[in-house]
Design an enzyme around this catalytic site. Sequence first.
Site, PDB file in Angstrom:
ATOM      1  N   LYS A  37       0.820  -1.219   0.000  1.00 17.22           N
ATOM      2  CA  LYS A  37       0.000   0.000   0.000  1.00 17.22           C
ATOM      3  C   LYS A  37       0.850   1.263   0.000  1.00 17.22           C
ATOM      4  CE  LYS A  37      -0.769   0.609   4.964  1.00 17.22           C
ATOM      5  NZ  LYS A  37      -0.067   1.896   5.049  1.00 17.22           N
ATOM      6  N   THR A  38       1.977   1.262   0.710  1.00 22.76           N
ATOM      7  CA  THR A  38       2.825   2.455   0.728  1.00 22.76           C
ATOM      8  C   THR A  38       3.400   2.715  -0.659  1.00 22.76           C
ATOM      9  OG1 THR A  38       3.393   2.045   3.049  1.00 22.76           O
ATOM     10  CG2 THR A  38       4.802   3.565   1.840  1.00 22.76           C
ATOM     11  N   ASP A 220      -4.146   7.575   4.295  1.00 18.34           N
ATOM     12  CA  ASP A 220      -3.555   6.270   4.609  1.00 18.34           C
ATOM     13  C   ASP A 220      -4.242   5.692   5.844  1.00 18.34           C
ATOM     14  OD1 ASP A 220      -1.832   4.106   4.532  1.00 18.34           O
ATOM     15  OD2 ASP A 220      -0.214   5.143   5.598  1.00 18.34           O
ATOM     16  N   GLU A 221      -4.277   4.359   5.938  1.00 14.80           N
ATOM     17  CA  GLU A 221      -4.847   3.657   7.101  1.00 14.80           C
ATOM     18  C   GLU A 221      -6.266   4.170   7.403  1.00 14.80           C
ATOM     19  OE1 GLU A 221      -3.362   1.152   8.079  1.00 14.80           O
ATOM     20  OE2 GLU A 221      -1.200   1.412   8.130  1.00 14.80           O
ATOM     21  N   GLN A 251      -7.760  -4.986   9.252  1.00 16.95           N
ATOM     22  CA  GLN A 251      -6.737  -4.524  10.187  1.00 16.95           C
ATOM     23  C   GLN A 251      -7.224  -3.338  11.017  1.00 16.95           C
ATOM     24  OE1 GLN A 251      -2.465  -4.784   8.813  1.00 16.95           O
ATOM     25  NE2 GLN A 251      -3.437  -4.887   6.807  1.00 16.95           N
ATOM     26  N   ARG A 602       2.286 -10.719  10.382  1.00 15.59           N
ATOM     27  CA  ARG A 602       3.607 -10.119  10.567  1.00 15.59           C
ATOM     28  C   ARG A 602       4.697 -11.112  10.168  1.00 15.59           C
ATOM     29  NH1 ARG A 602       2.029  -5.973   9.507  1.00 15.59           N
ATOM     30  NH2 ARG A 602       0.088  -7.113   9.189  1.00 15.59           N
TER      31      ARG A 602
END
Length: 762
Positions: A37-38, A220-221, A251, A602
């Site tokens: 995503k970044t 973002d997020e 998330q 993770r």
Amino acid sequence: MTKVEPTHLQGLNPEQYKAVKSIDGPLLILAGAGSGKTRVLTRRMAHLLYEGVSPWKILAVTFTNKAAAEMRQRVAQLVGPDGEKVWVSTFHSSCARILRQEIEALGYTRSYTIYDTDDQDRLLKTIISDFGIDKKVHPPKKFRGQIDTAKNKLQGPTEAGRDEAVGAQFVRVYKEYQLRIKAANAVDFNDLINLTVELFQKHPIVLEKWQDRFQYIMVDEYQDTNRSQFELIRLLAEKNRNIAVVGDDDQSIYSFRGADIRNILDFEKHYPDAKIVLLEQNYRSSSRILQAATAVVHNNEDRKEKTLWTDASEGEPIRLIIGADQEHEADSIVREIRKLIRGGKQPEDFALIYRTNATSRPLEQAIGRARLPYVLVGARKFYDRREVKDILAYLKLVVNPSDDMSLLRVINVPRRAIGAKSVENLRGLAASDGTSLLKAVIKSGGPRTKGSRGMLEFSNLIAKWQEQALLVSPSELVRLIAEESGYAESLRLEESEEALGRLQNIEELYRDVASAEMVEETNPLARLQGWLDRVCLSAQADDIPTSGGAITLMTTHLAKGLEYPVVFVVGMVEGSFPHSRSALMEKEIEEERRLAYVAFTRAEERLYLTRPRRKRGYDGQYAPTSPSRFLREIPPKLMAGASSSPEQTFETRSKPNRGQHFKPNYGASKGSSKMSPNLQTLLDQHQKKFGARPQIEETNTVFEPESAEDFRPGIRVIHPMFGQGEIKSVSGNRANPKLVIHFKNTGRKTLLARFAKLQILA
């Protein structure tokens, strides 16, 4: 001739490419864990600049300064200096910059002060005092938490007061708080966003100015936004409607901070013409890890449908480590880490992830004993935490009344109206008499003032606990200090997430002391001193410099956005993960499931899930645990040791690398409350020989010890001849230790583990 794409469009998968190229109108980018995503956000900013959009027209907001700096740097690397001109910052930083220019329209000056939480608490303390409110019953932090919750929902005192649960007293304090903070020309962190929203709502000309400034907006997020942040972005995007949000509803794990998952789930309702792009290709984890995480989160009903996939290999099976208790669970994790390090892994390749900070204590101890480097992310090491150090100071003062430093730490904790002046007078008295501060407290006399009464109360408590230390166990003394000092009650009254975590740490300290009580020393005070020595020595060992990286310990909330080759998700039992506070609300269980999804994803190469069979409660007694429901939601084929047996399917026991010659000649069903056939045979033989059978409580879980290290002080066992007992001490050879066991019916016996034919009762 093939057209060469510009650099910022190269190396993208088809969905990433689509998201980067879609620059006009509303856009929802659902970006699964590890899906890049970044990269998409930064490439999209670069593409806007490539298409001729001025950097001054672009706004990108995120939640951390670190993320903002990283995005700004990446854009600059792609397009040069113009990338540095894009407004990339956090919500709070963006609003602070706007308010520095516009806040005069709301009756403030541009030189306003931003209050942090300590400033808020001191202001609220003054208000509470002025109103004559008992701060022990209504601490400042409790009011601050309620005010923060209201502001996250864009509620002022009147709106918040419509909720009957908050009460009229809160509304009165909230109103006064707002009056005084404005009179001081100050704002708190929530005000930065809320006042910007108010500014835009009340002053359309100002709003239009900033709408013209920010014609392209990215968030973002987005799943972590609250009501006030949603409204801020809605107002800014209302004119041009060029809004792109990136997030993953799976998330969304910050509801306790006010995050509202509906913001991302209802994006299409707010923008019916929105384009939807799903980023489902994962570049982080192996296929098995992704399948396990997806299988768990698919049980949530309130989510957008998507399925992560990867071109990576199937990878290692997921393994479950089961310890007899939390200490054995931690030791088993460390044994596995050491084995993998011998195989070539480095300490920095490992992350131990848990639901709450209190879980770290046995992990820290086990890693410390193994002399492996570790770092505790986002929290102090267990013995460095304020509440732990406070209780330790009380204990040290009980053992050593001359310990002036411990006295100074806790003489007014919790508050006893002993101010700085009283303490200074106390120092003078002690110095003139050449005595300890505690003796000076006793000499200071009766209840002439509030401070004197507080000192008398303090000295009486210490004297009482000194007597109790000779009579009760060290763990019971910890309980007495926490309760009789008022320390635990003051935390309960706060009713905040922070206070709950501190209470859990005190309970963990109690368990730590209790686990060290099975030594042969009969004097409770001597046992306490021995434990304090161990704690002090282990604290010194923590400061030994190490080379290379370190094992990472952190909560699931802090793990979001990070990745590690090997991840251990610790404490996978009902009541811990999922947390006990979530047991009754399906909405909260769904967030716990999202937390599990975040923790699992993770991991890059290996994922371990661990749990204890039993836990020691605050009453000092062990109780069996139930496996986390999330373990049963993982398809058996993804787990190591998969077979037709449901228990064996997901319960792969740890294989210690020590005590390998320990091979008991009997077996037991793993996790079953029924006795194994071999134990049944032994009991029958005992009955024939002695005419009576040792009794086993039918509710107990019976399981076989896998290595001699399963035998630890405090463990309850069953012997075919002597019946039930508790291990008091363990000594000698690790592969075949000598066990001192106190049996209910036959008293104390010394047995060798290898030949004792013992089974463990959980």
